[in-house]
Design a protein around this motif. Structure first.
Motif, PDB file in Angstrom:
ATOM      1  N   ARG A 236     -13.904 -22.273 -32.075  1.00 40.67           N
ATOM      2  CA  ARG A 236     -13.166 -23.436 -31.569  1.00 40.67           C
ATOM      3  C   ARG A 236     -11.664 -23.295 -31.795  1.00 40.67           C
ATOM      4  N   GLY A 237     -11.290 -22.676 -32.896  1.00 39.47           N
ATOM      5  CA  GLY A 237      -9.869 -22.568 -33.221  1.00 39.47           C
ATOM      6  C   GLY A 237      -9.196 -21.305 -32.732  1.00 39.47           C
ATOM      7  N   TYR A 238      -9.953 -20.375 -32.184  1.00 40.24           N
ATOM      8  CA  TYR A 238      -9.378 -19.081 -31.819  1.00 40.24           C
ATOM      9  C   TYR A 238      -8.534 -19.182 -30.553  1.00 40.24           C
ATOM     10  N   ARG A 239      -7.398 -18.496 -30.578  1.00 39.41           N
ATOM     11  CA  ARG A 239      -6.544 -18.376 -29.406  1.00 39.41           C
ATOM     12  C   ARG A 239      -6.246 -16.897 -29.180  1.00 39.41           C
ATOM     13  N   PRO A 240      -6.294 -16.433 -27.931  1.00 39.16           N
ATOM     14  CA  PRO A 240      -6.113 -15.000 -27.671  1.00 39.16           C
ATOM     15  C   PRO A 240      -4.694 -14.550 -27.918  1.00 39.16           C
ATOM     16  N   ASP A 241      -4.523 -13.256 -28.115  1.00 35.04           N
ATOM     17  CA  ASP A 241      -3.201 -12.670 -28.195  1.00 35.04           C
ATOM     18  C   ASP A 241      -2.490 -12.820 -26.857  1.00 35.04           C
ATOM     19  N   ALA A 242      -1.191 -12.641 -26.887  1.00 33.01           N
ATOM     20  CA  ALA A 242      -0.412 -12.717 -25.658  1.00 33.01           C
ATOM     21  C   ALA A 242      -0.892 -11.656 -24.665  1.00 33.01           C
ATOM     22  N   HIS A 243      -0.813 -11.997 -23.388  1.00 28.50           N
ATOM     23  CA  HIS A 243      -1.099 -11.068 -22.285  1.00 28.50           C
ATOM     24  C   HIS A 243      -2.575 -10.720 -22.174  1.00 28.50           C
ATOM     25  N   ARG A 244      -3.404 -11.602 -22.713  1.00 25.28           N
ATOM     26  CA  ARG A 244      -4.845 -11.419 -22.583  1.00 25.28           C
ATOM     27  C   ARG A 244      -5.404 -12.678 -21.934  1.00 25.28           C
ATOM     28  N   ILE A 245      -5.715 -12.610 -20.637  1.00 22.95           N
ATOM     29  CA  ILE A 245      -6.222 -13.738 -19.841  1.00 22.95           C
ATOM     30  C   ILE A 245      -5.500 -15.040 -20.176  1.00 22.95           C
ATOM     31  N   ALA A 246      -4.167 -15.015 -20.123  1.00 21.76           N
ATOM     32  CA  ALA A 246      -3.348 -16.175 -20.451  1.00 21.76           C
ATOM     33  C   ALA A 246      -2.930 -16.895 -19.172  1.00 21.76           C
ATOM     34  N   LEU A 247      -3.216 -18.182 -19.103  1.00 24.84           N
ATOM     35  CA  LEU A 247      -2.782 -18.994 -17.967  1.00 24.84           C
ATOM     36  C   LEU A 247      -1.294 -19.276 -18.130  1.00 24.84           C
ATOM     37  N   VAL A 248      -0.465 -18.757 -17.209  1.00 27.97           N
ATOM     38  CA  VAL A 248       0.990 -18.890 -17.354  1.00 27.97           C
ATOM     39  C   VAL A 248       1.586 -19.876 -16.365  1.00 27.97           C
ATOM     40  N   GLY A 249       0.794 -20.394 -15.413  1.00 33.27           N
ATOM     41  CA  GLY A 249       1.313 -21.375 -14.480  1.00 33.27           C
ATOM     42  C   GLY A 249       0.225 -21.857 -13.537  1.00 33.27           C
ATOM     43  N   GLU A 250       0.416 -23.052 -13.003  1.00 36.26           N
ATOM     44  CA  GLU A 250      -0.534 -23.610 -12.050  1.00 36.26           C
ATOM     45  C   GLU A 250       0.201 -24.605 -11.172  1.00 36.26           C
ATOM     46  N   ALA A 251       0.084 -24.459  -9.873  1.00 33.44           N
ATOM     47  CA  ALA A 251       0.717 -25.379  -8.924  1.00 33.44           C
ATOM     48  C   ALA A 251       0.087 -25.184  -7.559  1.00 33.44           C
ATOM     49  N   GLY A 252      -0.031 -26.275  -6.807  1.00 36.08           N
ATOM     50  CA  GLY A 252      -0.567 -26.196  -5.462  1.00 36.08           C
ATOM     51  C   GLY A 252      -1.980 -25.659  -5.394  1.00 36.08           C
ATOM     52  N   GLY A 253      -2.748 -25.854  -6.471  1.00 31.90           N
ATOM     53  CA  GLY A 253      -4.119 -25.367  -6.495  1.00 31.90           C
ATOM     54  C   GLY A 253      -4.259 -23.893  -6.785  1.00 31.90           C
ATOM     55  N   VAL A 254      -3.138 -23.219  -7.123  1.00 32.39           N
ATOM     56  CA  VAL A 254      -3.164 -21.787  -7.444  1.00 32.39           C
ATOM     57  C   VAL A 254      -2.885 -21.612  -8.929  1.00 32.39           C
ATOM     58  N   ARG A 255      -3.746 -20.842  -9.607  1.00 32.02           N
ATOM     59  CA  ARG A 255      -3.528 -20.524 -11.022  1.00 32.02           C
ATOM     60  C   ARG A 255      -2.995 -19.098 -11.151  1.00 32.02           C
ATOM     61  N   TRP A 256      -2.082 -18.910 -12.102  1.00 33.92           N
ATOM     62  CA  TRP A 256      -1.460 -17.611 -12.353  1.00 33.92           C
ATOM     63  C   TRP A 256      -1.868 -17.145 -13.740  1.00 33.92           C
ATOM     64  N   VAL A 257      -2.545 -16.008 -13.815  1.00 32.07           N
ATOM     65  CA  VAL A 257      -3.128 -15.535 -15.080  1.00 32.07           C
ATOM     66  C   VAL A 257      -2.572 -14.160 -15.434  1.00 32.07           C
ATOM     67  N   ASP A 258      -2.099 -14.027 -16.670  1.00 30.93           N
ATOM     68  CA  ASP A 258      -1.538 -12.773 -17.192  1.00 30.93           C
ATOM     69  C   ASP A 258      -2.582 -12.060 -18.042  1.00 30.93           C
ATOM     70  N   ASP A 259      -3.074 -10.941 -17.541  1.00 35.53           N
ATOM     71  CA  ASP A 259      -3.940 -10.062 -18.332  1.00 35.53           C
ATOM     72  C   ASP A 259      -3.340  -8.664 -18.316  1.00 35.53           C
ATOM     73  N   SER A 260      -2.047  -8.598 -18.653  1.00 42.28           N
ATOM     74  CA  SER A 260      -1.336  -7.320 -18.632  1.00 42.28           C
ATOM     75  C   SER A 260      -1.970  -6.303 -19.568  1.00 42.28           C
ATOM     76  N   LYS A 261      -2.723  -6.795 -20.563  1.00 43.37           N
ATOM     77  CA  LYS A 261      -3.364  -5.884 -21.514  1.00 43.37           C
ATOM     78  C   LYS A 261      -4.531  -5.125 -20.888  1.00 43.37           C
ATOM     79  N   ALA A 262      -4.923  -5.479 -19.668  1.00 41.64           N
ATOM     80  CA  ALA A 262      -5.987  -4.745 -18.969  1.00 41.64           C
ATOM     81  C   ALA A 262      -5.397  -3.452 -18.419  1.00 41.64           C
ATOM     82  N   THR A 263      -5.320  -2.438 -19.266  1.00 39.10           N
ATOM     83  CA  THR A 263      -4.591  -1.211 -18.931  1.00 39.10           C
ATOM     84  C   THR A 263      -5.488  -0.085 -18.435  1.00 39.10           C
TER      85      THR A 263
END
Length: 532
Positions: free
Chosen positions: A355-382
């Motif tokens: 319940r308390g866990y939060r992922p590291d940066a750049h791992r399936i992180a929601l960075v924005g949402e507008a107009g029904g479009v979500r923007w997700v950063d998974d830059s760690k998927a190398t």
């Protein structure tokens, strides 16, 4: 020729099994002055060893570390001064041949220095092997058991979840190894830990022969770092070393038969159990999912017909960056729970940690949402395996991909996910490998490319072109991502996810995957701000 992970035992190193060994006077060459190399030199010098550190780099960070080590009477040779030894001649330590070489994880087995050591019969240990041998003696309360994690993807998430579960149970612990605190620092800490959550890379495992974890997990196995290991067989063998000598539980992925094969091949302590992790309903001796409940049928009494509830999928919302529990996040959580439960952590502590866990940066992180479009950063998927796990979580997707491919094959990745792709935006100096896979397996999907270079006028006041001359400048960093986000945003429709999951390394146009993710998030924020 390559250096061998099966190291010789010499008269001088035979007794170096724990902190009671005769470390004083040991002559050691440490290869590399990164985080692990510095920790190794420090730990050895503190025990009276004679240490020489070599590194071809001579930047500000290396110079500063050399100053610190000088206080401990450690010799350091950097840059050109280290060239002779790094070219293959094994250097003397205080005028005598070394007893031991300690290598940083990234040094290839084909490195001339390591090959020279092997040829001379000098053992080569990794920093993790050294840490294992610097622990307090077996049976001492100061010796913390290791719960070890490896795999092609998900190692850091699983290790951090595991550390959170152990801490929630009131244990003094840390995430160490390939993440967090160097394992060497942890094992010599004056205040002993109760248990350690140890992330191990294939590089670290290659150079480790003595480690015997209390419990261990191989999360998954897919082609990666094959140029370093020399092939898939050697890569898998390195990963499989984590199961050797396991005392309690070998955790494997039921959906990945290669991990189960590594368990079968391992030489473990009698009584150690094979524990499967599945996204389906668990059988006896497994952890899995029953409807929306994370269930344990391995570490409970009466497991033949009952299970313990460890949490629910809703408990993993925070671990999924607010986008819902992706399958690979659920799998990582179950693997962490299996290791924690093998150590006696109660279900309530597992649930509290999730319940308390939060992922590291750049791992399936929601960075924005507008107009029904979500923007997700998974830059760690190398690599393709990590990108596949990320793509599985979303549909439909505008996929932002590409970079330094490292010789990867993208055909299977594209074929598997073609149906969910709205469009693809390609980055990278050489997008041809991904472009080819898309043409073969997703020919109907629009492919939009960010140019690697653009033309600029040469000379002239106010940027005016002089004599028709132009120069091509390579794009990188924010300029690349601004264009990628613009293309992706124009292609996206309400209900879509724009997903940065590159399946490639970043170093052709970015400093690292973190810089790539930061550039993506900044470009997204700017776009959304401009559009109100």
């Amino acid at each position: 020729m390559t250096a061998s992970p099966d190291q010789p035992v010499t008269r001088r190193t035979a007794g170096l099994l724990d902190a009671r060994g005769e470390w004083a006077g040991l002559r050691v060459v440490v290869a590399g002055l990164g985080t692990s190399g510095f920790a190794a030199a420090d730990a050895l010098a503190q025990r009276g060893a004679r240490v020489l550190v070599l590194d071809a780099r001579a930047g500000a960070d290396e110079v500063e570390k050399a100053r610190v080590l000088d206080v401990l009477d450690v010799r350091v040779r950097l840059g050109d001064d280290a060239a002779t030894a790094l070219a293959g001649r094994l250097p003397d330590v205080d005028g005598t041949a070394p007893d031991l070489v300690v290598t940083s994880p990234g040094w290839r087995p084909t490195s001339p220095l390591l090959v020279a050591a092997t040829a001379a019969g000098v053992p080569v240990w990794g920093d993790v092997e050294l840490a294992w041998r610097l622990q307090a003696p077996v049976g001492s309360p100061a010796r913390a058991p290791w719960l070890a994690v490896t795999g092609t993807n998900g190692k850091t998430t699983t290790t951090r979840m595991l550390a959170a579960m152990l801490a929630a149970a009131g244990l003094r612990t840390a995430a160490v190894g390939n993440v967090g605190v160097p394992v060497l620092h942890a094992v010599v800490d004056p205040q002993p830990y109760d248990v350690l959550a140890v992330e191990l890379s294939s590089y670290q495992l290659h150079w480790s022969a003595s480690i015997a974890a209390q419990s261990a997990a191989v999360l998954n196995l897919a082609p990666d770092h094959l140029d370093w290991h020399g092939g898939m067989g050697a890569y898998a063998a390195a990963k499989g070393r984590i199961y050797e000598g396991v005392e309690r539980a070998c955790v494997y992925d039921v959906a990945d038969p290669a991990t189960q094969a590594l368990v079968r091949e391992a030489d473990v302590v009698e009584g150690a159990r094979a524990i499967g992790v599945t996204l389906g309903v668990p059988g006896v001796g497994m952890l899995g999912v029953v409807e929306d409940v994370l269930a344990d049928r391995a570490f409970v009494d009466g497991r033949a017909d009952s299970a313990a509830e460890l949490g629910t999928l809703e408990d993993l919302l925070g671990a999924s960056g607010g986008t819902g529990p992706a399958p690979h996040v659920v799998s990582d959580a179950l693997a962490a729970a299996a290791l924690a439960r093998s150590h006696g952590v109660p279900p309530a502590a597992v649930r509290a940690a999730l319940r308390g866990y939060r992922p590291d940066a750049h791992r399936i992180a929601l960075v924005g949402e507008a107009g029904g479009v979500r923007w997700v950063d998974d830059s760690k998927a190398t690599n393709p395996h990590a990108a596949s796990a990320s793509l599985t979580a979303y549909d439909p997707v505008v996929w932002v991909a590409g970079g330094l491919p490292k010789g990867a094959d993208f055909d299977e990745l594209v074929a598997r996910h073609a149906r969910r792709l709205r469009a693809v935006v390609l980055l990278g100096l050489d997008p041809s490998p991904l472009r080819g896979a898309l043409a073969r397996h997703a020919p109907e999907v629009p492919v939009l490319e960010v140019p690697a270079t653009e033309d600029h006028p040469v000379g002239g006041a106010g940027g005016q072109q002089v004599g028709g001359q132009l120069e091509a400048r390579q794009l990188g960093g924010r300029a690349v991502m601004d264009r990628a986000v613009a293309l992706a945003g124009d292609a996206a429709r309400p209900g879509d996810v724009v997903l940065l999951a590159p399946a490639c390394a970043s170093m052709d146009q970015f400093t690292d995957y973190g810089a790539r993710g930061d550039a993506f998030a900044a470009a997204v924020r700017d776009r959304l701000a401009r559009r109100g």
